[in-house]
Design an enzyme around this catalytic site. Structure first.
Site, PDB file in Angstrom:
ATOM      1  N   ARG A 162      67.596 -87.562 -28.985  1.00  0.00           N
ATOM      2  CA  ARG A 162      66.400 -86.751 -28.716  1.00  0.00           C
ATOM      3  C   ARG A 162      65.845 -87.030 -27.312  1.00  0.00           C
ATOM      4  NH1 ARG A 162      68.058 -85.067 -32.973  1.00  0.00           N
ATOM      5  NH2 ARG A 162      66.812 -84.235 -34.679  1.00  0.00           N
ATOM      6  N   SER A 237      60.853 -82.113 -37.213  1.00  0.00           N
ATOM      7  CA  SER A 237      60.494 -83.534 -37.269  1.00  0.00           C
ATOM      8  C   SER A 237      59.350 -83.801 -36.297  1.00  0.00           C
ATOM      9  CB  SER A 237      61.674 -84.408 -36.848  1.00  0.00           C
ATOM     10  OG  SER A 237      62.780 -84.156 -37.648  1.00  0.00           O
ATOM     11  N   GLU A 333      57.981 -86.903 -31.678  1.00  0.00           N
ATOM     12  CA  GLU A 333      59.068 -86.132 -31.075  1.00  0.00           C
ATOM     13  C   GLU A 333      58.495 -84.860 -30.445  1.00  0.00           C
ATOM     14  OE1 GLU A 333      62.670 -85.304 -33.468  1.00  0.00           O
ATOM     15  OE2 GLU A 333      62.553 -83.322 -32.587  1.00  0.00           O
TER      16      GLU A 333
END
Ligand code: EPU
Length: 337
Positions: A162, A237, A333
């Protein structure tokens, strides 16, 4: 090209948060984008892609530039592989389906991820054992300071879990205008070792899976666990899965023997944040118009009229609680504005 004033951004972010852009313009070509970048009247500029990885907590007092560049083209191909370029404003899932309809393999595990092609490299989107970096070749960007067009290769992109230079050292410097991928045309390499996929394929009674079967399995798993942003606002997420040391893990296993984990290296272990949040009692909790999704605790949701600040407060409460119980610091995130 038309600059509008006081435009609601609700349709432009998957969380469905109703804040306004002071100014708003949608650009459909690189020339238009460069023209807008050169406008001197608007000192603050805010770039908007698919709006799928952001939480808006305030009105945006800037010129919001909606990157709406479209187009998919084949750059080259041989018997085995094909090189494809997709413009930043293409919807990610539509692009994946376009590839599957041409029987081009490599992106099937990334089916149904919300957002656009141009924002996918920023966080190196990933799901079910595959990441964007696995098929990424390069992307074309515009440097917002010099207005120059530049090509950034895979190696230069600094991809990690990520992560990339686009959200790290070069955050805010480049606008990605198109992305090039290399995909397979035959003998597709399937990634089905991720438990949920093989289980789903078995359930679908498929033994010799095709890339289309894998995509269908992924779609089915995602639909069963993750809320559809068209129905319930969310940004996937909300937190990253934390990576901790072996030493810290040993202490946690003594306290919570059932804790799930994935080995990252000889010294580090990744823990599913969804498990931590569920264990802390937040899964399915609803506070009026927002809460924690009932089937995947890693996803915060807006049931309709939540404000960004409400969701941010809930995220803070989750972070503090997880730190208190497990001694782990969760990182978001999603980008907060
Ligand atoms: N779990 C729970 N409770 C929950 C959710 C998860 O206990 O409410 C535990 C279970 O043990 C489960 C494990 O966590 O087996 C893993 O859950 P899942 O397979 O749903 O994956 P994840 O680690 O929670 C990551 C990505 C997702 C991606 C899936 C599948 C991150 C931050 N998230 O989630 O990505 O779809 O793997 O590969 O890495 C996204 O980035 O927006 C996203 C949805």
């Amino acid at each position: 090209m038309r600059i509008q004033e006081n435009i609601s951004l609700k349709p432009f972010n998957t969380f469905g948060i109703d804040v306004e852009a002071r100014y708003f313009v949608s650009v459909t070509s690189i020339e238009e984008l460069k023209e807008v970048l050169r406008l001197k009247d608007y000192s603050q500029k805010f770039f908007l892609g698919g709006g799928s990885n952001m939480l808006l907590t305030n009105n945006i007092n800037a010129l919001v530039i909606h990157l709406n560049l479209k187009g998919i083209s084949i750059l080259s191909e041989n018997d085995d592989n094909v090189v494809i370029r997709a413009s930043a404003g293409e919807n990610w899932h539509h692009f994946v389906i376009w590839c599957l309809n041409h029987d081009f393999g490599g992106l099937e595990n990334l089916s149904l991820i919300p957002g656009n092609v141009g924002t996918a490299p920023i966080q190196n989107i990933g799901a079910y054992g595959v990441e964007l970096k696995d098929t990424f070749v390069e992307c074309e960007v515009i440097d917002i300071n010099t207005f120059e067009t530049k090509t950034i290769t895979k190696q230069e992109s600094g991809f990690g879990y990520r992560d990339s230079i686009f959200k790290g050292k070069d955050k805010g410097r480049y606008i990605i205008t198109n992305v090039t991928f290399e995909l397979s045309k035959k003998d597709h390499k399937l990634h089905v070792s991720y438990g949920a996929i093989s289980d789903e394929l078995k359930k679908m009674k498929i033994s010799n899976a095709t890339i289309q079967n894998v995509s269908n399995a992924v779609i089915s798993i995602r639909q069963s666990k993750l809320p559809d942003p068209k129905e319930i606002g969310n940004s996937g997420s909300f937190f990253k899965n934390p990576v901790i040391s072996n030493k810290q893990f040993k202490i946690l296993v003594d306290l919570f023997p059932e804790i799930p984990s994935y080995e990252v290296s000889d010294t580090q272990i990744k823990i599913p944040a969804g498990w931590l949040i569920e264990k802390a009692g937040f899964k399915g909790k609803r506070l009026g118009s927002y809460g924690v999704h009932e089937k995947q605790a890693l996803v915060l949701v807006n049931y309709g009229t939540a404000e960004g600040k409400d969701i941010l407060n809930l995220a803070e409460l989750i972070k503090v609680t997880i730190h208190r119980i497990f001694g782990i610091s969760l990182e978001t995130e999603v980008n907060i504005f």
